[in-house]
Design an enzyme around this catalytic site. Structure first.
Site, PDB file in Angstrom:
ATOM      1  N   SER A 144      -5.315  -7.149 -20.234  1.00 64.21           N
ATOM      2  CA  SER A 144      -6.340  -6.133 -20.431  1.00 64.21           C
ATOM      3  C   SER A 144      -7.637  -6.546 -19.744  1.00 64.21           C
ATOM      4  O   SER A 144      -7.671  -6.736 -18.539  1.00 64.21           O
ATOM      5  CB  SER A 144      -6.547  -5.870 -21.929  1.00 64.21           C
ATOM      6  OG  SER A 144      -7.366  -4.752 -22.149  1.00 64.21           O
ATOM      7  N   ASP A 302     -10.796  -0.359 -17.451  1.00 62.11           N
ATOM      8  CA  ASP A 302     -10.475  -1.784 -17.414  1.00 62.11           C
ATOM      9  C   ASP A 302      -9.201  -2.004 -16.593  1.00 62.11           C
ATOM     10  O   ASP A 302      -8.562  -1.035 -16.147  1.00 62.11           O
ATOM     11  CB  ASP A 302     -10.381  -2.355 -18.833  1.00 62.11           C
ATOM     12  CG  ASP A 302      -9.151  -1.895 -19.592  1.00 62.11           C
ATOM     13  OD1 ASP A 302      -8.547  -0.880 -19.198  1.00 62.11           O
ATOM     14  OD2 ASP A 302      -8.793  -2.550 -20.588  1.00 62.11           O
ATOM     15  N   ASP A 304      -6.020  -2.694 -16.948  1.00 68.53           N
ATOM     16  CA  ASP A 304      -4.740  -2.029 -17.223  1.00 68.53           C
ATOM     17  C   ASP A 304      -4.935  -0.570 -17.630  1.00 68.53           C
ATOM     18  O   ASP A 304      -3.992   0.095 -18.036  1.00 68.53           O
ATOM     19  CB  ASP A 304      -3.922  -2.785 -18.258  1.00 68.53           C
ATOM     20  CG  ASP A 304      -4.495  -2.724 -19.660  1.00 68.53           C
ATOM     21  OD1 ASP A 304      -5.740  -2.763 -19.782  1.00 68.53           O
ATOM     22  OD2 ASP A 304      -3.722  -2.650 -20.628  1.00 68.53           O
ATOM     23  N   ASP A 306      -6.364   1.086 -20.089  1.00 66.22           N
ATOM     24  CA  ASP A 306      -6.261   1.677 -21.420  1.00 66.22           C
ATOM     25  C   ASP A 306      -7.641   1.847 -22.056  1.00 66.22           C
ATOM     26  O   ASP A 306      -7.767   2.495 -23.098  1.00 66.22           O
ATOM     27  CB  ASP A 306      -5.323   0.873 -22.330  1.00 66.22           C
ATOM     28  CG  ASP A 306      -5.777  -0.550 -22.585  1.00 66.22           C
ATOM     29  OD1 ASP A 306      -6.780  -0.987 -21.986  1.00 66.22           O
ATOM     30  OD2 ASP A 306      -5.120  -1.233 -23.395  1.00 66.22           O
TER      31      ASP A 306
END
Length: 571
Positions: A144, A302, A304, A306
């Protein structure tokens, strides 16, 4: 075994990966680093695992990946999910694609089908892919928004959501049954490809996701008529570029300007101190470009994809980064006010550390609301439950840490959906002659001035973990009776599922157990303590409400001061 024995076991393993062997040799005189790398197994929790890259049982490497993948493979096999298979995605971090392939090699050794994206893709698309393919589960290789030295292994169930505690507990048990991560068997990639047990996927899933993404728009006329509306977007060197750009274009937004230096994947995230849209420094390049173009809204995701943050200009033309609570409130109010009709059983879902602002807005439109524990897996679990029972119709879910879900075709927080909706919200308010900050002020005037804050204390290693628990123990043993001049009306301890009221009465809470304490203050105020499940941090959340911005600011600082006085006694 103690850490020295574990270190010796790795050091004497003849077939140890060459790169890891070199790194291990470089650490041979650094006892502190070796102890931290070997004093425990990298914890596989309810969301998977996350840690620093490098050699060791407490590090992310091909062997700890194989250990985790073997536990998942055992679980999938028990569910007779061989043919359904597992979908796998990965982000732009060091070793991400390698870890994705290692996961497929372990699954393939168990005869389990893998569907792997051939290049990086966002976490929400993986969630969608699991559902689209009818897979038995999914994996995303990502850490993340953590620093570059981290990576992670996130696990998804057949519903496309992160596994809730009971289901995850079964996988964790299988992972913990792996006696030696160094000897987990893997199949050869070429053999799996030839046998059809490793299939690469791309455009078909992309297009299916984009088709569903069109449904996020509430009113296409808003964006199709917004010819002079300008967006600056940065994926912060991560995975969101392609889907966000296409998603904004297909709802009619043509002036979308991507920050070029942050558009390409970069495992070092070299243009930012942290690739986290929660932190204002991540917007520096977007703000620079925004000022050049006089952009109406800045959007950052961010690595990834999400989490999403947005920034908007104030009356002086300076860009202000909104909090997750503020962005969520604006999106929620827009959805509920502009939707042609609302179902009688509609519900908004948030977490226990998310602002009460959302609940008040939902109530204003006659929509129910529900709190879950921190972690979007609990929101996803409720969506599935309501889908099966028909008790409620899901309308929106969010958490203060910049995670939002608009439509349930994904079952994890989705920054691509949020990018599309937040741009439409900003375009709508511009058509009314207002900025998002002005729209937010209207909501405050209508519902009260809700202000929140978050403090994090980073405490790394074994000693840090012990110190975090010491703080939690102290607040349990010596709970505050008042904070900021406000009386504590109740203390919610999620380890015991008990709400202890000031009058001595004890109530049972129905949420799952977790190491979390929440103090309910008078006048709709609160604060909460929660050790992070993904980083070596303890987090302190605060929420207050008054009738003016100035009074809320003063009260917020007063509550924080009371809590910090007790924290300092434990540091």
């Amino acid at each position: 075994m103690n850490w020295t024995q574990e270190y010796k076991r790795w050091q004497t393993f003849a077939s140890l990966d060459d790169k890891l062997r070199t790194q291990l040799d470089q650490l041979q005189d650094d006892e502190q680093s070796l102890e931290d790398a070997y004093y425990k197994n990298l914890e596989f929790g309810t969301g998977g695992m996350r840690g620093k890259l490098g050699p060791g049982t407490n590090r992310m490497n091909i062997y700890t990946i194989r250990r985790a993948a073997n536990g998942l493979a055992t679980y999938v096999a028990e569910q007779n999910g061989h043919e359904k298979g597992v979908a796998i995605a990965y982000d732009s971090r060091y070793m991400s694609k390698e870890f994705a392939v290692e996961t497929a090699r372990v699954l393939g050794n168990h005869g389990i089908q893998s569907y792997v994206f051939s290049s990086l893709r966002p976490t929400p698309e993986l969630s969608f892919a699991v559902r689209y393919l009818g897979a038995a589960g999914g994996v995303v290789i990502t850490a993340s928004h953590n620093p570059p030295e981290y990576n992670g292994f996130k696990v998804y169930n057949e519903d496309g959501g992160q596994m809730p505690p009971e289901e995850a507990g079964t996988v964790i048990d299988f992972v913990n049954q792996v006696e030696n991560e160094l000897t987990v068997e893997v199949a050869e990639q070429t053999e799996l490809e030839a046998a059809g047990l490793l299939k690469w996927m791309d455009e078909e899933v992309d297009q299916a996701y984009l088709d569903h993404l069109k449904t996020v728009s509430v009113n296409a006329n808003v964006t199709e008529s917004a010819g002079d509306f300008s967006v600056v977007f940065t994926p912060l060197h991560g995975t969101a570029k392609m889907l966000v750009e296409k998603g904004l274009k297909q709802i009619g937004l043509i002036q979308v300007h991507t920050v070029a230096k942050q558009a390409e994947p970069d495992p070092e995230f070299s243009t930012v101190a942290s690739p986290n849209p929660e932190e204002h420094q991540a917007f520096e390049m977007a703000i620079e470009k925004g000022k050049q173009l006089n952009a109406d809204v800045l959007i950052a995701t961010d690595p990834d994809a999400d989490r999403l943050g947005i920034a908007v200009p104030d009356d002086d033309g300076e860009y202000q980064v909104l909090t997750g609570n503020q962005t969520g409130a604006l999106m929620l109010d827009y959805l509920l006010s502009q939707s042609p009709s609302l179902p009688d059983n509609g519900i908004m879902i948030k977490t226990i550390v998310t602002s009460e602002f959302g609940r008040v807005i939902a109530n204003h439109y006659g929509v129910s609301s529900l709190d879950t524990l921190t972690g979007f897996k609990f929101i996803g679990e409720k969506i599935k439950e309501y889908e099966e029972t028909g008790q409620h119709t899901f309308l929106f879910g969010y958490e203060e840490s910049y995670g939002y879900l608009v439509k349930d075709f994904a079952r994890d927080k989705d920054a691509v959906q949020a990018a599309v909706l937040s741009a439409e919200v900003a375009a709508y308010w511009k058509s009314k002659g207002k900025t998002l900050l002005q729209a937010l002020d209207e909501l405050y005037e209508k519902h009260g001035y809700f202000l929140e804050d978050l403090q994090s204390l980073k405490m790394e290693g074994k000693s840090g973990s012990e110190q975090i628990q010491s703080i939690m123990d102290d607040f349990r043993a010596n709970p505050l009776k008042e904070a900021g001049g406000l009386k504590v009306e109740a203390v919610e301890d999620y380890t015991t599922s008990e709400r202890m009221k000031a009058d001595g009465k004890v109530e049972t809470m129905e949420l799952p157990k977790a190491n979390v304490l929440k103090f309910i203050l008078e006048d709709d105020c609160w604060f909460c303590l929660r050790p992070s499940g993904t980083e070596p941090k303890i987090k302190f959340y605060y929420g207050v409400k008054t009738d003016s911005r100035e009074a809320s600011n003063e009260l917020l600082q007063a509550v924080k001061t009371s809590v910090n006085e007790q924290i300092q006694q434990n540091i």
